[in-house]
Scaffold this motif. Structure first.
Motif, mmCIF file in Angstrom:
data_model
loop_
_atom_site.group_PDB
_atom_site.id
_atom_site.type_symbol
_atom_site.label_atom_id
_atom_site.label_comp_id
_atom_site.label_asym_id
_atom_site.label_seq_id
_atom_site.Cartn_x
_atom_site.Cartn_y
_atom_site.Cartn_z
ATOM 1 N N ALA A 47 -55.930 -42.133 -71.450
ATOM 2 C CA ALA A 47 -56.527 -41.373 -72.551
ATOM 3 C C ALA A 47 -57.532 -40.398 -71.948
ATOM 4 C CB ALA A 47 -57.216 -42.297 -73.539
ATOM 5 N N ASP A 48 -57.647 -39.232 -72.583
ATOM 6 C CA ASP A 48 -58.591 -38.219 -72.115
ATOM 7 C C ASP A 48 -59.921 -38.289 -72.856
ATOM 8 O OD1 ASP A 48 -56.785 -36.628 -70.261
ATOM 9 O OD2 ASP A 48 -55.610 -36.659 -72.112
ATOM 10 N N ILE A 49 -59.889 -38.965 -74.015
ATOM 11 C CA ILE A 49 -61.083 -39.093 -74.854
ATOM 12 C C ILE A 49 -60.866 -40.296 -75.774
ATOM 13 C CG2 ILE A 49 -60.230 -37.575 -76.699
ATOM 14 C CD1 ILE A 49 -63.140 -36.371 -76.786
ATOM 15 N N LYS A 80 -65.865 -46.288 -63.014
ATOM 16 C CA LYS A 80 -64.490 -45.810 -63.157
ATOM 17 C C LYS A 80 -64.250 -45.128 -64.504
ATOM 18 C CE LYS A 80 -62.285 -49.287 -60.268
ATOM 19 N NZ LYS A 80 -62.121 -50.723 -60.436
ATOM 20 N N THR A 81 -65.052 -45.479 -65.520
ATOM 21 C CA THR A 81 -64.814 -44.940 -66.868
ATOM 22 C C THR A 81 -66.032 -44.218 -67.446
ATOM 23 O OG1 THR A 81 -65.392 -47.110 -67.794
ATOM 24 C CG2 THR A 81 -63.054 -46.675 -67.443
ATOM 25 N N ALA A 82 -67.103 -44.140 -66.690
ATOM 26 C CA ALA A 82 -68.360 -43.571 -67.197
ATOM 27 C C ALA A 82 -68.209 -42.120 -67.661
ATOM 28 C CB ALA A 82 -69.453 -43.674 -66.134
ATOM 29 N N ASP A 83 -67.292 -41.375 -67.022
ATOM 30 C CA ASP A 83 -67.144 -39.955 -67.365
ATOM 31 C C ASP A 83 -66.154 -39.717 -68.503
ATOM 32 O OD1 ASP A 83 -64.938 -40.725 -65.838
ATOM 33 O OD2 ASP A 83 -64.682 -38.744 -64.961
ATOM 34 N N LEU A 84 -65.534 -40.771 -69.019
ATOM 35 C CA LEU A 84 -64.573 -40.637 -70.119
ATOM 36 C C LEU A 84 -65.343 -40.330 -71.410
ATOM 37 C CD1 LEU A 84 -61.547 -40.979 -70.813
ATOM 38 C CD2 LEU A 84 -62.012 -43.389 -71.226
ATOM 39 N N PRO A 85 -65.065 -39.190 -72.043
ATOM 40 C CA PRO A 85 -65.811 -38.856 -73.264
ATOM 41 C C PRO A 85 -65.510 -39.850 -74.392
ATOM 42 C CG PRO A 85 -64.553 -36.949 -72.456
ATOM 43 C CD PRO A 85 -64.106 -38.149 -71.684
ATOM 44 N N ILE A 86 -66.569 -40.293 -75.051
ATOM 45 C CA ILE A 86 -66.434 -41.225 -76.176
ATOM 46 C C ILE A 86 -67.181 -40.647 -77.371
ATOM 47 C CG2 ILE A 86 -66.898 -43.551 -77.056
ATOM 48 C CD1 ILE A 86 -66.792 -44.534 -74.129
ATOM 49 N N ILE A 87 -66.465 -40.571 -78.498
ATOM 50 C CA ILE A 87 -67.073 -40.107 -79.745
ATOM 51 C C ILE A 87 -67.140 -41.294 -80.695
ATOM 52 C CG2 ILE A 87 -66.876 -38.577 -81.734
ATOM 53 C CD1 ILE A 87 -65.216 -36.672 -79.983
ATOM 54 N N LEU A 88 -68.340 -41.624 -81.131
ATOM 55 C CA LEU A 88 -68.501 -42.682 -82.125
ATOM 56 C C LEU A 88 -68.074 -42.140 -83.486
ATOM 57 C CD1 LEU A 88 -72.033 -44.073 -81.191
ATOM 58 C CD2 LEU A 88 -69.799 -44.977 -80.488
ATOM 59 N N VAL A 89 -67.341 -42.955 -84.237
ATOM 60 C CA VAL A 89 -66.925 -42.569 -85.580
ATOM 61 C C VAL A 89 -67.379 -43.688 -86.503
ATOM 62 C CG1 VAL A 89 -64.991 -41.875 -87.028
ATOM 63 C CG2 VAL A 89 -64.887 -41.464 -84.581
ATOM 64 N N THR A 90 -68.163 -43.339 -87.514
ATOM 65 C CA THR A 90 -68.725 -44.392 -88.356
ATOM 66 C C THR A 90 -69.032 -43.921 -89.765
ATOM 67 O OG1 THR A 90 -70.528 -45.991 -88.555
ATOM 68 C CG2 THR A 90 -71.070 -43.883 -87.545
ATOM 69 N N SER A 105 -75.629 -46.522 -77.343
ATOM 70 C CA SER A 105 -74.296 -46.650 -76.751
ATOM 71 C C SER A 105 -74.077 -45.816 -75.496
ATOM 72 C CB SER A 105 -73.246 -46.246 -77.780
ATOM 73 O OG SER A 105 -73.351 -44.854 -78.057
ATOM 74 N N GLY A 106 -74.759 -44.678 -75.416
ATOM 75 C CA GLY A 106 -74.477 -43.744 -74.336
ATOM 76 C C GLY A 106 -73.269 -42.856 -74.628
ATOM 77 N N ALA A 107 -72.783 -42.891 -75.874
ATOM 78 C CA ALA A 107 -71.614 -42.081 -76.266
ATOM 79 C C ALA A 107 -71.954 -40.593 -76.169
ATOM 80 C CB ALA A 107 -71.180 -42.431 -77.690
ATOM 81 N N ASP A 108 -70.904 -39.788 -76.151
ATOM 82 C CA ASP A 108 -71.064 -38.340 -75.982
ATOM 83 C C ASP A 108 -71.265 -37.594 -77.292
ATOM 84 O OD1 ASP A 108 -70.347 -38.014 -72.975
ATOM 85 O OD2 ASP A 108 -68.882 -39.413 -73.795
ATOM 86 N N LEU A 128 -64.973 -31.702 -76.466
ATOM 87 C CA LEU A 128 -65.354 -32.714 -75.476
ATOM 88 C C LEU A 128 -64.224 -33.082 -74.522
ATOM 89 C CD1 LEU A 128 -67.599 -35.168 -77.473
ATOM 90 C CD2 LEU A 128 -68.239 -33.766 -75.534
ATOM 91 N N LEU A 129 -63.020 -32.564 -74.780
ATOM 92 C CA LEU A 129 -61.900 -32.870 -73.888
ATOM 93 C C LEU A 129 -62.135 -32.244 -72.516
ATOM 94 C CD1 LEU A 129 -58.737 -32.488 -76.129
ATOM 95 C CD2 LEU A 129 -59.419 -34.528 -74.865
#
Length: 132
Positions: A47-49, A80-90, A105-108, A128-129
């Motif tokens: 996954a890219d994001i 290994k995964t720290a640079d993977l962009p994460i968007i919280l959805v809530t 969370s440290g999310a992007d 963010l991709l």
């Protein structure tokens, strides 16, 4: 083609997000709420994001109940995964929630549900991709 991993326990939301991202965004989509699968997909860079639901009602990892905040913390803490962009959805969209969740969370990024403006939703994700 970029791939979005949707981590969401509500199948209706997962289907809506999936349809918006494939039809409007031209993106590949994977969906799971299984935390072990999330970790495997992230580590394999399949996954890219990641779109991460904050309150995952049934998610368990290594015997412990975890929510989207905890899963994001684990991914961001792993080199290994720290640079993977994460968007919280809530659906938690009270004043201060955005900053609080992002800090914890440290999310992007953060998107509140329900998603009303589909084009804006796609744009936020595409921004963010990572580039090719």
């Amino acid at each position: 083609m970029k791939t979005v991993l949707i981590v969401e326990d509500d199948l209706v939301n997962a289907r809506v997000f999936s349809k918006i991202l494939t039809k409007r965004g031209g993106l590949n989509v994977k969906h799971t709420e299984n935390v072990q699968e999330v970790m495997e997909i992230a580590h394999a860079r399949e996954a890219d994001i990641i779109l991460m639901d904050v309150s995952l009602a049934r998610s368990v990892y290594q015997g412990k109940a975890v929510d989207g905040i905890k899963i994001t913390q684990m991914l961001k803490a792993d080199p290994k995964t720290a640079d993977l962009p994460i968007i919280l959805v809530t659906a938690h969209a009270m004043a201060g929630d955005r900053e609080n969740f992002l800090d914890q969370s440290g999310a992007d990024a953060y998107i509140s549900k329900p998603v009303v403006d589909h084009q804006e939703f796609v744009t936020q994700i595409k921004e963010l991709l990572p580039d090719e």
